[in-house]
Design a protein around this motif. Structure first.
Motif, PDB file in Angstrom:
ATOM      1  N   ALA A  33     123.548  46.968  32.753  1.00 12.47           N
ATOM      2  CA  ALA A  33     123.640  47.249  31.323  1.00 12.47           C
ATOM      3  C   ALA A  33     123.330  46.018  30.482  1.00 12.47           C
ATOM      4  O   ALA A  33     122.858  46.141  29.345  1.00 12.47           O
ATOM      5  CB  ALA A  33     125.028  47.783  30.981  1.00 12.47           C
ATOM      6  N   THR A  37     120.479  47.781  28.213  1.00  6.33           N
ATOM      7  CA  THR A  37     120.973  48.371  26.979  1.00  6.33           C
ATOM      8  C   THR A  37     120.211  47.744  25.822  1.00  6.33           C
ATOM      9  O   THR A  37     119.959  46.536  25.812  1.00  6.33           O
ATOM     10  CB  THR A  37     122.474  48.108  26.818  1.00  6.33           C
ATOM     11  OG1 THR A  37     123.170  48.635  27.942  1.00  6.33           O
ATOM     12  CG2 THR A  37     123.013  48.777  25.562  1.00  6.33           C
ATOM     13  N   PRO A  49     126.894  53.442  28.840  1.00  2.19           N
ATOM     14  CA  PRO A  49     125.771  52.734  28.223  1.00  2.19           C
ATOM     15  C   PRO A  49     124.515  53.602  28.202  1.00  2.19           C
ATOM     16  O   PRO A  49     124.317  54.453  29.064  1.00  2.19           O
ATOM     17  CB  PRO A  49     125.580  51.522  29.147  1.00  2.19           C
ATOM     18  CG  PRO A  49     126.096  51.974  30.467  1.00  2.19           C
ATOM     19  CD  PRO A  49     127.246  52.892  30.158  1.00  2.19           C
TER      20      PRO A  49
END
Length: 283
Positions: A33, A37, A49
């Protein structure tokens, strides 16, 4: 023959039962992540996420844009088979058979156990899909010729661990976490002119890609913290001097705290077991 991507059996993972809950821990240890992200995403407040990508990684070879790896079947990886996913993660090869750039740390993920790959894939398929299109890399000649990455892999995609030999179960677990899943060396080890990690300077520090200062030496030659100090740092982010982790290391701590304490202790044991390497001269 020198540049062709390595194959992977279509039956990869056959006979293994996927456990998405275990995959969530693999996902955290791998820091997925942290890169995938969107940089502009708001904190999720504990929600799952959204791996829509978008982070720009600036390097001497060009700017790499982190792709969408959400379960979206068109913009992400939702249409990939398990074998295609495993080949991408452990070999750095796309479903179309093209080499990925090593901004994606597959030289570390190459060591991942099949069960962890199966669990990771299962967990990632439970995350929200995003239709955000991935951005093309901005890489000039000759680095935009991906076939050359096949030669690069011959030089830098190693089958062996840097900390070789037999060790206690705790140190062996720490080696797997640090050298494979959490890929500590990607930041803490200097690189050669072709961008490969300098294994003779393993974890002995490296220039900060931001251009500000250096990422520290974390071998016993420079890091004198006890194992308990290290576990506390991986848990709370506080150093023995009551300073706190900042920058990207703060994100690493947020990932590590999701793991069992035994895993954080294993990484600490590994760091005490690696050979001491003096600080490299400033570049």
């Amino acid at each position: 023959m020198l540049t062709a991507p390595a194959p992977l059996e279509a039956s990869y993972g056959a006979g293994l039962t996927a456990d998405p809950d275990a995959g969530a821990l693999v996902f955290a240890a791998g820091g997925c992540a942290s890169c995938h992200t969107a940089p502009t995403a708001e904190p999720s407040d504990g929600g799952p996420p959204v791996l829509s990508g978008g982070l720009a990684i600036v390097s001497d070879f060009g700017t790499f844009h982190v792709p969408n790896i959400s379960p979206d079947p068109d913009a992400g990886i939702g249409s990939w088979t398990l074998a295609q996913f495993a080949r991408a993660v452990t070999q750095g090869v796309s479903p179309e058979g093209a080499h990925y750039y090593p901004a994606f740390p597959y030289t570390a993920y190459h060591h991942l156990a099949p069960q962890d790959l199966v669990d990771l894939h299962a967990f990632m398929m439970t995350l929200p899909a995003s239709a955000t299109a991935s951005v093309s890399h901005d890489v000039g000649f000759p680095f935009n010729v991906r076939r050359g990455l096949g030669v690069w892999k011959k030089l830098y995609l190693h089958e062996d661990y840097v900390l070789a030999g037999e060790h206690t179960p705790e140190v062996s677990r720490g080696r797997y976490l640090a050298e494979a899943l959490s890929h500590c060396a990607e930041c803490h080890t200097s690189r050669g002119p072709l961008g490969g990690l300098n294994r003779s300077q393993w974890l002995a520090g490296a220039p900060n890609p931001s251009g500000k200062g250096r990422i520290p030496n974390i071998t016993p030659a420079a890091l004198d913290w006890s194992e308990a100090d290290l576990v506390e740092y991986f848990t709370s982010g506080f150093t023995p001097d009551y300073d706190s982790a900042g920058g990207e290391m703060a994100e690493v701590v947020r990932n590590l705290v999701q793991l069992p304490q035994s895993d954080r202790a294993a990484i600490a044991a590994y760091l005490k077991a690696v050979p001491p390497v003096p600080n490299a001269p400033a570049e």
